[in-house]
Design an enzyme around this catalytic site. Sequence first.
Site, mmCIF file in Angstrom:
data_model
loop_
_atom_site.group_PDB
_atom_site.id
_atom_site.type_symbol
_atom_site.label_atom_id
_atom_site.label_comp_id
_atom_site.label_asym_id
_atom_site.label_seq_id
_atom_site.Cartn_x
_atom_site.Cartn_y
_atom_site.Cartn_z
ATOM 1 N N ARG A 1 12.817 5.353 15.361
ATOM 2 C CA ARG A 1 11.489 5.288 14.727
ATOM 3 C C ARG A 1 11.486 6.088 13.421
ATOM 4 O O ARG A 1 10.867 5.686 12.444
ATOM 5 C CB ARG A 1 10.408 5.826 15.668
ATOM 6 C CG ARG A 1 10.293 5.152 17.013
ATOM 7 C CD ARG A 1 9.736 3.772 17.005
ATOM 8 N NE ARG A 1 8.404 3.720 16.451
ATOM 9 C CZ ARG A 1 7.780 2.593 16.153
ATOM 10 N NH1 ARG A 1 8.370 1.433 16.345
ATOM 11 N NH2 ARG A 1 6.572 2.605 15.651
ATOM 12 N N ARG B 1 12.296 1.054 6.002
ATOM 13 C CA ARG B 1 11.122 0.313 5.532
ATOM 14 C C ARG B 1 10.751 0.664 4.096
ATOM 15 O O ARG B 1 10.333 -0.216 3.338
ATOM 16 C CB ARG B 1 9.955 0.526 6.487
ATOM 17 C CG ARG B 1 10.184 -0.194 7.816
ATOM 18 C CD ARG B 1 9.119 0.133 8.815
ATOM 19 N NE ARG B 1 9.215 -0.705 10.006
ATOM 20 C CZ ARG B 1 8.611 -0.433 11.141
ATOM 21 N NH1 ARG B 1 7.864 0.658 11.256
ATOM 22 N NH2 ARG B 1 8.735 -1.239 12.173
ATOM 23 N N ASN C 1 8.663 -5.921 6.860
ATOM 24 C CA ASN C 1 9.110 -4.538 6.680
ATOM 25 C C ASN C 1 10.535 -4.310 7.183
ATOM 26 O O ASN C 1 10.950 -3.193 7.415
ATOM 27 C CB ASN C 1 8.126 -3.560 7.319
ATOM 28 C CG ASN C 1 7.985 -3.745 8.817
ATOM 29 O OD1 ASN C 1 8.757 -4.463 9.447
ATOM 30 N ND2 ASN C 1 6.996 -3.097 9.395
ATOM 31 N N HIS D 1 12.040 -3.980 13.376
ATOM 32 C CA HIS D 1 11.174 -3.627 14.506
ATOM 33 C C HIS D 1 11.974 -2.685 15.395
ATOM 34 O O HIS D 1 13.186 -2.848 15.557
ATOM 35 C CB HIS D 1 10.800 -4.878 15.313
ATOM 36 C CG HIS D 1 10.271 -4.561 16.680
ATOM 37 N ND1 HIS D 1 8.941 -4.339 16.920
ATOM 38 C CD2 HIS D 1 10.913 -4.402 17.875
ATOM 39 C CE1 HIS D 1 8.778 -4.061 18.208
ATOM 40 N NE2 HIS D 1 9.961 -4.102 18.809
#
EC number: 2.7.4.6
Length: 140
Positions: free
Chosen positions: A87, A104, A114, A117
């Site tokens: 993340r 991103r 972006n 995922h």
Amino acid sequence: MTIQYTFSMIKPDAIKRNKIGQVNTYLENAGLKIVAQKMKFLTKYEAACFYDEHRARPFFNSLVEYITSGAVVLQVLKGEDAITLNRTVMGATNPAEAEAGTIRKDLGESIEANSIHGSDSENSAKREIEFFFNKSEIIE
């Protein structure tokens, strides 16, 4: 620290711009190991099932259309606190708000396009990995 597995999907915008290698470099440089990877075109049914938690949201249909607009690369990543680490290296959903040096910010084009995922929790990681991969496809 705990060794975890997490799911990652390189999105159609990054595939179309030939950014798979760059995305993988970000992930590996962050300390994540790619233990499974495959490229495929998602069907609308697969995409709708995968993003089912967003079905009631206004962006659901456009998300399904976008994610089925081209090939995706599906990955299982492994590492210490892999979910949080992934993340962090991905950056904020909106590339305009993401920190410099994240996937991103550096490669994303918009909130939807972006480039990547990633699972947001242990439960999501388990569900998303099992959605696309058999245990025999994950190399330890």
